[in-house]
Write a protein that holds these residues in place. Structure first.
Motif, PDB file in Angstrom:
ATOM      1  N   LEU A 118       0.841  -1.192   0.000  1.00 46.86           N
ATOM      2  CA  LEU A 118       0.000   0.000   0.000  1.00 46.86           C
ATOM      3  C   LEU A 118       0.881   1.248   0.000  1.00 46.86           C
ATOM      4  CD1 LEU A 118      -2.578  -1.200   2.692  1.00 46.86           C
ATOM      5  CD2 LEU A 118      -2.658  -1.534   0.205  1.00 46.86           C
ATOM      6  N   TYR A 119       1.613   1.428   1.085  1.00 49.76           N
ATOM      7  CA  TYR A 119       2.543   2.565   1.181  1.00 49.76           C
ATOM      8  C   TYR A 119       3.415   2.388   2.414  1.00 49.76           C
ATOM      9  CZ  TYR A 119      -0.322   4.455   4.997  1.00 49.76           C
ATOM     10  OH  TYR A 119      -0.983   4.632   6.196  1.00 49.76           O
ATOM     11  N   GLU A 120       4.476   3.166   2.471  1.00 45.36           N
ATOM     12  CA  GLU A 120       5.333   3.230   3.652  1.00 45.36           C
ATOM     13  C   GLU A 120       5.576   4.694   3.999  1.00 45.36           C
ATOM     14  OE1 GLU A 120       8.528  -0.031   4.095  1.00 45.36           O
ATOM     15  OE2 GLU A 120       8.394   0.275   1.924  1.00 45.36           O
ATOM     16  N   TYR A 121       5.618   4.972   5.291  1.00 47.04           N
ATOM     17  CA  TYR A 121       5.898   6.325   5.774  1.00 47.04           C
ATOM     18  C   TYR A 121       7.360   6.387   6.181  1.00 47.04           C
ATOM     19  CZ  TYR A 121       6.063  10.245   9.080  1.00 47.04           C
ATOM     20  OH  TYR A 121       6.413  11.394   9.752  1.00 47.04           O
ATOM     21  N   ASP A 122       8.126   7.241   5.490  1.00 45.31           N
ATOM     22  CA  ASP A 122       9.566   7.355   5.731  1.00 45.31           C
ATOM     23  C   ASP A 122       9.823   8.387   6.834  1.00 45.31           C
ATOM     24  OD1 ASP A 122      12.281   7.355   5.657  1.00 45.31           O
ATOM     25  OD2 ASP A 122      12.473   7.800   3.513  1.00 45.31           O
ATOM     26  N   LEU A 131      12.626  13.107   9.772  1.00 45.95           N
ATOM     27  CA  LEU A 131      13.369  13.561  10.941  1.00 45.95           C
ATOM     28  C   LEU A 131      14.690  14.200  10.521  1.00 45.95           C
ATOM     29  CD1 LEU A 131      13.866  13.752  13.991  1.00 45.95           C
ATOM     30  CD2 LEU A 131      14.764  11.398  13.896  1.00 45.95           C
ATOM     31  N   ARG A 132      15.369  13.567   9.572  1.00 44.32           N
ATOM     32  CA  ARG A 132      16.644  14.120   9.091  1.00 44.32           C
ATOM     33  C   ARG A 132      16.438  15.475   8.450  1.00 44.32           C
ATOM     34  NH1 ARG A 132      17.784  10.617   5.307  1.00 44.32           N
ATOM     35  NH2 ARG A 132      16.873  11.973   3.704  1.00 44.32           N
ATOM     36  N   ASP A 185      14.804  21.627   6.357  1.00 41.58           N
ATOM     37  CA  ASP A 185      14.213  21.503   5.022  1.00 41.58           C
ATOM     38  C   ASP A 185      12.708  21.793   5.084  1.00 41.58           C
ATOM     39  OD1 ASP A 185      13.245  20.628   2.513  1.00 41.58           O
ATOM     40  OD2 ASP A 185      14.915  19.214   2.321  1.00 41.58           O
ATOM     41  N   ASP A 186      12.229  22.642   4.185  1.00 43.22           N
ATOM     42  CA  ASP A 186      10.809  23.013   4.171  1.00 43.22           C
ATOM     43  C   ASP A 186       9.905  21.852   3.764  1.00 43.22           C
ATOM     44  OD1 ASP A 186      11.309  25.574   5.001  1.00 43.22           O
ATOM     45  OD2 ASP A 186      11.374  26.437   2.966  1.00 43.22           O
ATOM     46  N   ARG A 187      10.467  20.792   3.206  1.00 44.61           N
ATOM     47  CA  ARG A 187       9.655  19.658   2.768  1.00 44.61           C
ATOM     48  C   ARG A 187       8.948  18.989   3.933  1.00 44.61           C
ATOM     49  NH1 ARG A 187      12.077  15.477   1.151  1.00 44.61           N
ATOM     50  NH2 ARG A 187      10.674  14.772  -0.503  1.00 44.61           N
ATOM     51  N   VAL A 188       9.464  19.188   5.152  1.00 45.82           N
ATOM     52  CA  VAL A 188       8.870  18.504   6.301  1.00 45.82           C
ATOM     53  C   VAL A 188       7.459  19.012   6.604  1.00 45.82           C
ATOM     54  CG1 VAL A 188      11.126  18.028   7.315  1.00 45.82           C
ATOM     55  CG2 VAL A 188       9.892  20.112   7.963  1.00 45.82           C
ATOM     56  N   ARG A 189       7.086  20.171   6.063  1.00 44.73           N
ATOM     57  CA  ARG A 189       5.755  20.731   6.330  1.00 44.73           C
ATOM     58  C   ARG A 189       4.640  19.893   5.683  1.00 44.73           C
ATOM     59  NH1 ARG A 189       6.231  25.918   8.355  1.00 44.73           N
ATOM     60  NH2 ARG A 189       8.318  26.847   8.165  1.00 44.73           N
ATOM     61  N   ASP A 190       4.991  19.154   4.630  1.00 45.56           N
ATOM     62  CA  ASP A 190       3.995  18.332   3.943  1.00 45.56           C
ATOM     63  C   ASP A 190       4.377  16.865   4.095  1.00 45.56           C
ATOM     64  OD1 ASP A 190       2.121  17.142   2.371  1.00 45.56           O
ATOM     65  OD2 ASP A 190       2.528  18.330   0.574  1.00 45.56           O
ATOM     66  N   ILE A 191       3.604  16.145   4.878  1.00 48.82           N
ATOM     67  CA  ILE A 191       3.923  14.743   5.163  1.00 48.82           C
ATOM     68  C   ILE A 191       3.859  13.868   3.920  1.00 48.82           C
ATOM     69  CG2 ILE A 191       1.570  13.986   5.699  1.00 48.82           C
ATOM     70  CD1 ILE A 191       2.774  12.411   8.061  1.00 48.82           C
ATOM     71  N   TYR A 208       6.862  12.280   2.300  1.00 48.39           N
ATOM     72  CA  TYR A 208       7.517  11.139   2.937  1.00 48.39           C
ATOM     73  C   TYR A 208       6.662   9.872   2.880  1.00 48.39           C
ATOM     74  CZ  TYR A 208      10.282  15.047   4.454  1.00 48.39           C
ATOM     75  OH  TYR A 208      11.056  16.185   4.452  1.00 48.39           O
ATOM     76  N   ILE A 209       5.661   9.913   2.039  1.00 53.72           N
ATOM     77  CA  ILE A 209       4.843   8.729   1.794  1.00 53.72           C
ATOM     78  C   ILE A 209       5.363   8.050   0.530  1.00 53.72           C
ATOM     79  CG2 ILE A 209       2.546   7.854   1.255  1.00 53.72           C
ATOM     80  CD1 ILE A 209       2.789   8.838   4.102  1.00 53.72           C
ATOM     81  N   VAL A 210       5.834   6.832   0.678  1.00 51.12           N
ATOM     82  CA  VAL A 210       6.342   6.052  -0.457  1.00 51.12           C
ATOM     83  C   VAL A 210       5.223   5.121  -0.910  1.00 51.12           C
ATOM     84  CG1 VAL A 210       8.118   4.467  -1.280  1.00 51.12           C
ATOM     85  CG2 VAL A 210       8.675   6.159   0.489  1.00 51.12           C
TER      86      VAL A 210
END
Length: 280
Positions: free
Chosen positions: A69-73, A78-79, A85-91, A94-96
């Motif tokens: 289905l998916y994995e949450y990285d 956290l890194r 990094d501004d990417r952390v604002r949108d979860i 980090y959804i694979v």
């Protein structure tokens, strides 16, 4: 939409019937058979023949149903947070997405291969029951329900290494790929070697099927191993005469390493050869 085989895959009438039955019923097609009988290749050929995208999920002993289905990285998030990094604002960053998610959101109906499902934990098939039934799942991290735009054709392969749960089997259309007879095997070889001399093919098939009938053989050679063996014989220009014997079961054929895959079977042939010579 019907599967009628392809120029590169020899499908028997009962196999084509099984594929089309799964399409009609909109149920997963569970394929079993000896290793090397083309179970995995079937999904690829069905996708090509029907003009559908293929989504492959090859199962390992450590594979969990959630990965389809998916994995949450969480580690990457956290890194990135530590690095500002501004990417952390949108979860969602980090959804694979797994093969089932990709198939569900595909703009056209796809073919999903769940390969060697029997390698996983016994609970693995049961963990997919709801998703395969309803063609939807919930992503808790993004709080959204993922629903299939088109119900994919799901092909599941198994080498019968462990029993699958009854609840899972009930939801599938089952087909066992019987080992090809000589006529079907000759057609399969012709796909790979259309210019192979018929005399060589005839003798090679005699040797191959005789080996499979030897009592006590630990691992019988499969279709894919026959193809490898023929490829080597053509490359090494092995003469037809090297395959001829009064009793093929008493000699080790040339390039036998493509057919015999363990020392027990090699020793078995060596003993048979010795006993045959001693009896003359």
């Amino acid at each position: 939409m019907r599967f009628e085989g392809s120029s590169s895959y020899v499908a028997t009438p009962d196999l084509m019937l099984a594929v089309n039955a799964a399409i009609t019923l909109q149920r997963p097609l569970l394929i079993k058979g000896e290793p090397g009988t083309g179970k995995t290749l079937l999904a690829e050929e069905v996708a090509v023949a029907l003009g559908k995208p293929l989504f492959q999920w090859h199962i390992k002993s450590t594979t969990k149903a959630q990965q389809g289905l998916y994995e949450y990285d969480a580690v990457s998030r956290l890194r990135d947070s530590q690095l500002g990094d501004d990417r952390v604002r949108d979860i969602r960053n980090y959804i694979v997405k797994g093969p089932l998610w990709e198939a569900f959101e595909s703009e056209q109906q796809g073919v999903v291969l769940i390969d060697e499902i029997d390698k996983a934990d016994i609970e693995f098939p049961n963990d997919l029951l709801r998703e395969l039934d309803r063609m939807e799942f919930y992503c808790y991290e993004t709080h959204e329900l993922i629903t299939a735009k088109h119900r994919p054709l799901i092909i599941i392969t198994s080498n019968n290494e462990k029993e699958l749960p009854d609840a899972f089997l009930r939801r599938c259309f089952f087909h066992y790929i019987s080992f090809p007879d000589r006529e079907t095997m000759a057609r399969i070889v012709d796909v790979h070697f259309p210019k192979l001399k018929q005399e060589l093919l005839r003798e090679a098939l005699e040797v191959f099927f005789d080996i499979r009938q030897v009592p006590g053989l630990k691992k019988k050679p499969s279709t894919s191993e026959l193809i490898d063996w023929l490829k080597l014989m053509v490359a090494e220009d092995i003469p037809v005469e090297a395959l001829r014997s009064a009793d093929r079961r008493t000699i080790i054929p040339p390039l036998a390493g493509a057919l015999l895959k363990n020392e027990q079977d090699v020793h078995l042939f060596e003993r048979l050869a010795f006993m045959s010579r001693a009896g003359k």
